[in-house]
Enzyme design. Structure first.
Site, PDB file in Angstrom:
ATOM      1  N   LYS A  26       0.886  -1.107   0.011  1.00  0.00           N
ATOM      2  CA  LYS A  26       0.032  -0.020  -0.106  1.00  0.00           C
ATOM      3  C   LYS A  26       0.971   1.306   0.019  1.00  0.00           C
ATOM      4  O   LYS A  26       0.472   2.160  -0.553  1.00  0.00           O
ATOM      5  CB  LYS A  26      -1.027  -0.002   1.171  1.00  0.00           C
ATOM      6  CG  LYS A  26      -2.202  -1.143   1.040  1.00  0.00           C
ATOM      7  CD  LYS A  26      -2.811  -1.115   2.332  1.00  0.00           C
ATOM      8  CE  LYS A  26      -3.707  -2.313   2.041  1.00  0.00           C
ATOM      9  NZ  LYS A  26      -4.667  -2.948   3.248  1.00  0.00           N
ATOM     10  N   GLN A  50      -5.022  -1.748   9.758  1.00  0.00           N
ATOM     11  CA  GLN A  50      -5.100  -3.140   8.853  1.00  0.00           C
ATOM     12  C   GLN A  50      -5.705  -4.027   9.967  1.00  0.00           C
ATOM     13  O   GLN A  50      -5.330  -4.111  10.948  1.00  0.00           O
ATOM     14  CB  GLN A  50      -3.598  -3.360   8.740  1.00  0.00           C
ATOM     15  CG  GLN A  50      -3.284  -4.659   8.185  1.00  0.00           C
ATOM     16  CD  GLN A  50      -3.815  -4.531   6.410  1.00  0.00           C
ATOM     17  OE1 GLN A  50      -3.440  -3.748   5.835  1.00  0.00           O
ATOM     18  NE2 GLN A  50      -4.287  -5.700   6.020  1.00  0.00           N
ATOM     19  N   ASP A  68     -11.683   2.677   4.045  1.00  0.00           N
ATOM     20  CA  ASP A  68     -12.177   1.344   3.988  1.00  0.00           C
ATOM     21  C   ASP A  68     -13.478   1.451   4.027  1.00  0.00           C
ATOM     22  O   ASP A  68     -14.172   0.321   4.077  1.00  0.00           O
ATOM     23  CB  ASP A  68     -10.994   0.150   4.541  1.00  0.00           C
ATOM     24  CG  ASP A  68     -11.273  -0.947   3.921  1.00  0.00           C
ATOM     25  OD1 ASP A  68     -11.660  -1.037   2.685  1.00  0.00           O
ATOM     26  OD2 ASP A  68     -10.663  -1.899   4.355  1.00  0.00           O
TER      27      ASP A  68
END
Ligand code: NAP
Length: 299
Positions: free
Chosen positions: A55, A99, A122
């Site tokens: 990422k 994460q 997200d």
């Protein structure tokens, strides 16, 4: 027997990334803005470390600022929450991704709730999940967004198609079902308590598997001509000390029944990272009063 078309997520993600890179270059030259993406990694899970590294590399390549925060595996909940708050308050950070999964002693719900919904790269915050359900503008989870793009490119108009999503997680199954509904599909969400899973799958024109069980979907579960999206990433022991990645779909067998299928690796995975970058681009625009951008289908 005819072979399914391979849906090349790697190539499509490359196209999307280069479109995003152009958008960022324009944003920087016209408005002096640079999207900032912060990724929080707790612990040393090797798979998560690989994702986070990838990422960061992609963000920097596309002209973004990347902020990486690594916390030790035994960190307490308050420290994680304090870091999220610090990132919420940082004007250079436009997108935040924590994460997942977090180590078992931490509760991910309060962490997700602590993220500013505008910076929720997200789309996991309940405000964004609710916005998706209500058909309002909001951040959408990256992996389902990537699958929607693959399906749009493969099928075009999905109106009236029967779609089955196996999996009902907040991260994937639920938002995927909403996106397919927004495409006018008739959607079934299957899960571990579904009766006659194979029977449901056999009715699907679009079959999306996000379970985490290696090669669970067999050829006789698939309607001839269906489009199959395999989200699963399962690590099996391979030759030597390298793991072998397989999806949730029995790829070789299903390839002779489906009309199109995503491979693992090289299908959904690259789309997830490209869509994270897309979300960071949207976030910086929305936080600066600029017009929203839609996910492009051609680039
Ligand atoms: P998750 O939270 O563990 O959810 C798995 C879902 O599968 C649950 O809804 C579960 O049902 C269902 N399930 C489990 N066993 C089943 C069975 N035997 N039959 C039918 N349904 C079953 O996982 P997730 O986060 O959604 O991820 C799913 C998979 O996608 C994993 O392999 C993950 O690594 C992969 N993934 C890939 C990407 C990518 O970028 N490619 C991104 C995210 C996830 P219940 O709700 O009833 O327990």
């Amino acid at each position: 027997m005819s072979q399914a078309t391979l849906i090349d997520g790697k190539a499509i993600a490359a196209g999307l990334r280069s479109w995003i890179g152009e958008q960022i270059a324009q944003l920087t030259s016209k408005h002096g803005l640079k999207p900032g993406l912060a990724v929080v990694l707790v612990g040393e899970d090797p798979a998560s470390q690989v994702y986070v590294r990838s990422k960061r590399k992609t963000a920097v390549k596309l002209g973004m600022e990347s902020f990486e925060h690594t916390l030790p595996a035994d960190v307490d909940q308050q420290t994680v929450l304090a870091l999220v708050q610090q990132l919420n308050d940082d004007p250079k950070v436009h997108g935040i991704l924590v994460q997942l999964p977090l180590p078992a002693h931490l509760d991910d719900k309060p962490v997700i709730l602590a993220i500013d919904p505008l910076k929720d790269a997200d789309g996991l915050h309940p405000e964004n999940a609710g916005r998706l359900m209500a058909g309002e503008t909001g951040m959408v989870s990256c992996t389902p967004l990537g699958c929607q793009l693959l399906l749009r490119r493969q099928i075009g108009d999905m109106t009236g198609k029967d779609a089955v999503v196996i999996g009902r997680s907040l991260l994937f199954g639920k938002p995927m079902a909403q996106l397919l509904l927004s495409e006018n599909c008739t959607v079934t969400t299957a899960h571990s308590r579904t009766a006659d899973l194979a029977g449901h799958c056999r009715r699907a024109d679009i079959l999306v598997a996000a379970v985490g069980r290696p090669e669970m979907v067999k050829a006789d579960w698939v309607k001839p001509g269906a489009v199959v999206i395999d989200v699963g990433i399962n690590r099996l022991p391979g030759d030597g000390d390298k793991d072998r990645l397989v999806g949730d779909v029995d790829f070789d067998a299903v390839s002779s029944v489906a009309s199109a299928i995503t491979p693992v690796p090289g299908g959904v995975g690259p789309m997830t990272i490209a869509c994270l970058m897309f979300n960071a681009l949207r976030a910086v625009r929305l936080q600066n009063g600029l017009e929203d951008v839609a996910l492009p289908t051609s680039f």
